[in-house]
Design a protein around this motif. Structure first.
Motif, PDB file in Angstrom:
ATOM      1  N   ALA A 157      21.020  21.411  38.090  1.00 34.62           N
ATOM      2  CA  ALA A 157      21.705  21.445  36.801  1.00 34.62           C
ATOM      3  C   ALA A 157      20.802  21.900  35.665  1.00 34.62           C
ATOM      4  N   HIS A 184      27.170  22.000  44.554  1.00 37.90           N
ATOM      5  CA  HIS A 184      27.979  20.884  44.039  1.00 37.90           C
ATOM      6  C   HIS A 184      28.176  19.919  45.189  1.00 37.90           C
ATOM      7  N   GLN A 185      27.485  18.798  45.125  1.00 35.34           N
ATOM      8  CA  GLN A 185      27.520  17.832  46.219  1.00 35.34           C
ATOM      9  C   GLN A 185      28.796  17.013  46.147  1.00 35.34           C
ATOM     10  N   HIS A 190      35.630  11.256  46.843  1.00 39.63           N
ATOM     11  CA  HIS A 190      35.660  11.776  45.478  1.00 39.63           C
ATOM     12  C   HIS A 190      37.109  11.983  45.029  1.00 39.63           C
ATOM     13  N   ASN A 194      37.542  14.130  39.030  1.00 36.29           N
ATOM     14  CA  ASN A 194      36.083  14.194  38.967  1.00 36.29           C
ATOM     15  C   ASN A 194      35.566  15.465  39.626  1.00 36.29           C
ATOM     16  N   THR A 195      36.242  15.872  40.698  1.00 38.47           N
ATOM     17  CA  THR A 195      35.816  17.085  41.389  1.00 38.47           C
ATOM     18  C   THR A 195      36.001  18.307  40.502  1.00 38.47           C
ATOM     19  N   GLU A 197      36.063  18.461  37.223  1.00 38.72           N
ATOM     20  CA  GLU A 197      35.087  18.430  36.137  1.00 38.72           C
ATOM     21  C   GLU A 197      33.689  18.780  36.656  1.00 38.72           C
ATOM     22  N   ALA A 198      33.354  18.252  37.825  1.00 36.19           N
ATOM     23  CA  ALA A 198      32.027  18.524  38.382  1.00 36.19           C
ATOM     24  C   ALA A 198      31.898  19.975  38.799  1.00 36.19           C
ATOM     25  N   GLU A 199      32.955  20.541  39.353  1.00 41.30           N
ATOM     26  CA  GLU A 199      32.904  21.946  39.752  1.00 41.30           C
ATOM     27  C   GLU A 199      32.768  22.844  38.534  1.00 41.30           C
ATOM     28  N   ALA A 201      31.222  22.013  35.748  1.00 49.03           N
ATOM     29  CA  ALA A 201      29.826  21.878  35.332  1.00 49.03           C
ATOM     30  C   ALA A 201      28.908  22.681  36.247  1.00 49.03           C
ATOM     31  N   ALA A 202      29.211  22.661  37.544  1.00 48.06           N
ATOM     32  CA  ALA A 202      28.411  23.432  38.492  1.00 48.06           C
ATOM     33  C   ALA A 202      28.527  24.926  38.208  1.00 48.06           C
TER      34      ALA A 202
END
Length: 282
Positions: A157, A184-185, A190, A194-195, A197-199, A201-202
């Motif tokens: 990140a 993206h772990q 999950h 959340n996935t 949003e995390a994707e 960010a990734a």
């Protein structure tokens, strides 16, 4: 201490070390660096009887160490005729000596096993210790080479600036493609929100790294991808299966496993091809 603009290669007489010295010589010649071949004799740690055997020419453990060093220099000069090669014989375990002598240099290059195998296993691996203690990048050369493959760099990140800079420099020198990956772990269980949003960010982290890579390496093709996996090292290793060099960063100091970062640790153990651990220290 190595001169600025030089590469230090550790040589112990093994086939793996010979591969590393030849790779280091070729890379030094390409980049316009000098090469410093170092052999660390462990025999003074085990015995005081280093001298020649009476009546036997060119015998003795010290003479054997000198011959190993000369052999390493010969490998370097055969791989890169005309390259400026220095040679140093030291006594003791290699990781600390190599880290010290390479301080201020461009890179340390070692083979995949080190210390001829057996003692390397006891130490845990010269490459692992160097990855945590060296003040410069550490290249670990393995025999699964892909000279026409891309340079693959894994960024986190933060963008992993040292790793990205080293990867760009290699890609530019080789005129090789550069592949930037960010993992993206996926945690167990999950949630979809959340996935998403995390994707996102990734994706943002990858795009920032790609923008910097194209600035640092403007004359090579650059591509990137976000990898989805429950294991970060697994994703990186899969993406780098045909890599000319896999570049990863490390964290922390010291020589125990936890301080180099679990990703760098796993990559060093399981990669089939060359790996560069982008190490910076003060």
């Amino acid at each position: 201490m190595a001169e600025p603009g030089s590469i230090v290669a550790g040589y112990d007489g093994s086939a793996e070390a010979a591969d590393a010295v030849r790779w280091a010589a070729g890379h030094a010649q390409l980049r316009g660096f000098a090469l410093h071949v170092v052999h660390c004799s462990i025999w003074p740690l085990l015995t005081r009887n280093l001298g020649p055997v009476p009546g036997v020419a060119d015998s003795g453990l010290e003479r054997s160490a000198e011959a190993i060093l000369k052999d390493g220099v010969n490998h370097a000069r055969a791989a890169a005729p005309g390259l400026h090669v220095e040679a140093t014989l030291l006594h003791g375990l290699p990781a600390s000596h190599l880290a010290m002598i390479a301080s201020g240099g461009e890179m340390i290059v070692v083979g995949s096993r080190g210390l001829g195998g057996f003692l390397g296993l006891l130490v845990g691996s010269v490459s692992l210790e160097l990855a945590a203690t060296a003040h410069c990048p550490v290249a670990v050369i393995r025999q699964d080479l892909h000279p026409d493959g891309p340079v693959v760099v894994a960024v986190d990140a933060s963008g992993s600036p040292p790793a990205l800079e080293d990867a760009c420099a290699m890609a530019m020198a080789w005129q090789a493609g550069l592949k930037v990956v960010h993992v993206h772990q996926l945690p167990p269980g999950h949630g979809q929100r959340n996935t998403i949003e995390a994707e996102a960010a990734a994706g943002n982290a990858l795009q920032a790294a790609l923008h910097r890579a194209r600035t640092l390496a403007p004359y090579v093709p650059v591509e990137g991808s976000v990898l989805l996996d429950t294991s970060v090292p697994h994703a990186i290793l899969k993406a780098a299966a045909d890599a000319r060099m896999l570049v990863v960063g490390t964290t922390g100091r010291g020589f125990v496993r936890e301080t180099i970062g679990s990703t760098a640790h796993a990559v060093l153990h399981h990669a089939r091809g060359p790996v560069l651990i982008s190490r910076r220290g003060s």
